[in-house]
Design a protein around this motif. Structure first.
Motif, PDB file in Angstrom:
ATOM      1  N   LYS A  20       0.832  -1.202   0.000  1.00  0.00           N
ATOM      2  CA  LYS A  20       0.000   0.000   0.000  1.00  0.00           C
ATOM      3  C   LYS A  20       0.873   1.262   0.000  1.00  0.00           C
ATOM      4  O   LYS A  20       0.620   2.196  -0.777  1.00  0.00           O
ATOM      5  CB  LYS A  20      -0.915  -0.025   1.230  1.00  0.00           C
ATOM      6  N   LEU A  21       1.872   1.291   0.854  1.00  0.00           N
ATOM      7  CA  LEU A  21       2.769   2.450   0.922  1.00  0.00           C
ATOM      8  C   LEU A  21       3.466   2.691  -0.415  1.00  0.00           C
ATOM      9  O   LEU A  21       3.604   3.828  -0.871  1.00  0.00           O
ATOM     10  CB  LEU A  21       3.810   2.262   2.021  1.00  0.00           C
ATOM     11  N   HIS A  22       3.925   1.620  -1.052  1.00  0.00           N
ATOM     12  CA  HIS A  22       4.681   1.771  -2.288  1.00  0.00           C
ATOM     13  C   HIS A  22       3.808   1.961  -3.527  1.00  0.00           C
ATOM     14  O   HIS A  22       4.314   2.307  -4.589  1.00  0.00           O
ATOM     15  CB  HIS A  22       5.669   0.622  -2.440  1.00  0.00           C
ATOM     16  N   ALA A  23       2.518   1.783  -3.370  1.00  0.00           N
ATOM     17  CA  ALA A  23       1.590   2.117  -4.457  1.00  0.00           C
ATOM     18  C   ALA A  23       1.336   3.621  -4.508  1.00  0.00           C
ATOM     19  O   ALA A  23       0.828   4.134  -5.503  1.00  0.00           O
ATOM     20  CB  ALA A  23       0.273   1.362  -4.280  1.00  0.00           C
ATOM     21  N   ALA A  24       1.706   4.321  -3.425  1.00  0.00           N
ATOM     22  CA  ALA A  24       1.499   5.774  -3.347  1.00  0.00           C
ATOM     23  C   ALA A  24       2.635   6.401  -2.534  1.00  0.00           C
ATOM     24  O   ALA A  24       2.412   6.968  -1.466  1.00  0.00           O
ATOM     25  CB  ALA A  24       0.155   6.075  -2.710  1.00  0.00           C
ATOM     26  N   VAL A  25       3.856   6.275  -3.054  1.00  0.00           N
ATOM     27  CA  VAL A  25       5.023   6.838  -2.354  1.00  0.00           C
ATOM     28  C   VAL A  25       4.842   8.344  -2.237  1.00  0.00           C
ATOM     29  O   VAL A  25       4.387   9.006  -3.172  1.00  0.00           O
ATOM     30  CB  VAL A  25       6.325   6.486  -3.110  1.00  0.00           C
ATOM     31  N   LEU A  30       9.909  10.838  -3.381  1.00  0.00           N
ATOM     32  CA  LEU A  30      10.291  10.637  -4.781  1.00  0.00           C
ATOM     33  C   LEU A  30      11.165  11.782  -5.288  1.00  0.00           C
ATOM     34  O   LEU A  30      12.147  11.552  -6.005  1.00  0.00           O
ATOM     35  CB  LEU A  30       9.038  10.506  -5.652  1.00  0.00           C
ATOM     36  N   ALA A  31      10.831  13.002  -4.910  1.00  0.00           N
ATOM     37  CA  ALA A  31      11.632  14.156  -5.321  1.00  0.00           C
ATOM     38  C   ALA A  31      13.046  14.067  -4.763  1.00  0.00           C
ATOM     39  O   ALA A  31      14.016  14.389  -5.459  1.00  0.00           O
ATOM     40  CB  ALA A  31      10.959  15.452  -4.877  1.00  0.00           C
ATOM     41  N   LYS A  32      13.191  13.633  -3.510  1.00  0.00           N
ATOM     42  CA  LYS A  32      14.520  13.525  -2.902  1.00  0.00           C
ATOM     43  C   LYS A  32      15.327  12.420  -3.584  1.00  0.00           C
ATOM     44  O   LYS A  32      16.530  12.584  -3.821  1.00  0.00           O
ATOM     45  CB  LYS A  32      14.395  13.250  -1.400  1.00  0.00           C
ATOM     46  N   ALA A  71      19.711  10.749   3.594  1.00  0.00           N
ATOM     47  CA  ALA A  71      19.536  10.298   4.979  1.00  0.00           C
ATOM     48  C   ALA A  71      19.256  11.462   5.932  1.00  0.00           C
ATOM     49  O   ALA A  71      18.624  11.267   6.971  1.00  0.00           O
ATOM     50  CB  ALA A  71      20.773   9.531   5.428  1.00  0.00           C
ATOM     51  N   ALA A  72      19.703  12.654   5.589  1.00  0.00           N
ATOM     52  CA  ALA A  72      19.498  13.831   6.441  1.00  0.00           C
ATOM     53  C   ALA A  72      18.131  14.483   6.230  1.00  0.00           C
ATOM     54  O   ALA A  72      17.727  15.330   7.025  1.00  0.00           O
ATOM     55  CB  ALA A  72      20.610  14.855   6.189  1.00  0.00           C
ATOM     56  N   ASP A  73      17.427  14.093   5.200  1.00  0.00           N
ATOM     57  CA  ASP A  73      16.143  14.704   4.868  1.00  0.00           C
ATOM     58  C   ASP A  73      15.056  14.241   5.847  1.00  0.00           C
ATOM     59  O   ASP A  73      14.808  13.035   5.980  1.00  0.00           O
ATOM     60  CB  ASP A  73      15.755  14.310   3.433  1.00  0.00           C
ATOM     61  N   PRO A  74      14.391  15.188   6.539  1.00  0.00           N
ATOM     62  CA  PRO A  74      13.375  14.807   7.532  1.00  0.00           C
ATOM     63  C   PRO A  74      12.219  13.978   6.965  1.00  0.00           C
ATOM     64  O   PRO A  74      11.746  13.049   7.621  1.00  0.00           O
ATOM     65  CB  PRO A  74      12.879  16.148   8.072  1.00  0.00           C
ATOM     66  N   THR A  75      11.759  14.287   5.761  1.00  0.00           N
ATOM     67  CA  THR A  75      10.653  13.526   5.180  1.00  0.00           C
ATOM     68  C   THR A  75      11.097  12.107   4.851  1.00  0.00           C
ATOM     69  O   THR A  75      10.353  11.145   5.074  1.00  0.00           O
ATOM     70  CB  THR A  75      10.099  14.233   3.919  1.00  0.00           C
ATOM     71  N   VAL A  82       8.369   4.672   8.908  1.00  0.00           N
ATOM     72  CA  VAL A  82       7.111   3.976   8.632  1.00  0.00           C
ATOM     73  C   VAL A  82       7.378   2.600   8.018  1.00  0.00           C
ATOM     74  O   VAL A  82       6.694   1.623   8.327  1.00  0.00           O
ATOM     75  CB  VAL A  82       6.219   4.830   7.691  1.00  0.00           C
ATOM     76  N   ASN A  83       8.389   2.518   7.149  1.00  0.00           N
ATOM     77  CA  ASN A  83       8.655   1.281   6.423  1.00  0.00           C
ATOM     78  C   ASN A  83       9.531   0.277   7.173  1.00  0.00           C
ATOM     79  O   ASN A  83       9.344  -0.933   7.038  1.00  0.00           O
ATOM     80  CB  ASN A  83       9.316   1.610   5.073  1.00  0.00           C
ATOM     81  N   MET A  84      10.477   0.759   7.954  1.00  0.00           N
ATOM     82  CA  MET A  84      11.441  -0.156   8.577  1.00  0.00           C
ATOM     83  C   MET A  84      10.816  -1.212   9.478  1.00  0.00           C
ATOM     84  O   MET A  84      11.272  -2.363   9.461  1.00  0.00           O
ATOM     85  CB  MET A  84      12.527   0.637   9.299  1.00  0.00           C
TER      86      MET A  84
END
Length: 109
Positions: A20-25, A30-32, A71-75, A82-84
Motif C-alpha cells: 500500500k505504501l509503495h503504491a502511493a510513495v 520521490l523528489a529527494k 539520509a538527512a532529509d526529515p521527510t 514507517v517502512n522499517m
C-alpha cells in the motif's frame, strides 16, 4: 552511471501495508530520490519467501554525499520510520547495512 542491487526481507504481517505504501510513495520522497541522482529505481517482491530486491542506477558523481543528503532529509527519515518496522534485514548483511548490497555478476544492454 553505476547500477546497484540490494536485498531485504519483508515481514508476512507487514506485506499488505508495504504494498500500500509503495503504491502511493510520498511525492517529497520521490523528489529527494531524484535530487540524489537515483534513476530507474524498482523494488521487486519474491513470494513466498518475502524477499525484496531493489535496483537503481546512480547518475551522480559523489554517491556517499548524495546518500548522506537523502539520509538527512526529515521527510525521508519519516518514510523510513514507517517502512522499517515492516522489513526484516538479512542476518548476513554487512555491518551498517539495512538493505544488503549485492554484487553484479552479469549485465547485458
Amino acid at each position: 552511471m553505476k547500477r546497484y542491487g540490494s536485498v531485504l526481507g519483508l515481514s508476512e504481517e507487514g506485506k499488505a501495508e508495504y504494498r500500500k505504501l509503495h503504491a502511493a510513495v510520498w511525492p517529497a520522497v520521490l523528489a529527494k530520490i531524484t535530487e540524489c541522482n537515483i534513476r530507474n529505481y524498482s523494488i521487486f517482491l519474491k513470494e513466498p519467501e518475502n524477499l525484496l530486491f531493489s535496483y537503481f542506477e546512480y547518475t551522480g558523481t559523489d554517491y556517499d554525499a548524495d546518500m548522506a543528503k537523502m539520509a538527512a532529509d526529515p521527510t525521508t527519515q519519516e518514510w523510513w520510520a514507517v517502512n522499517m518496522p515492516l522489513q526484516r534485514p538479512l542476518d548476513t548483511r554487512k555491518p551498517g547495512e539495512w538493505w544488503a548490497d549485492m554484487t553484479e555478476i552479469f549485465h547485458h544492454d
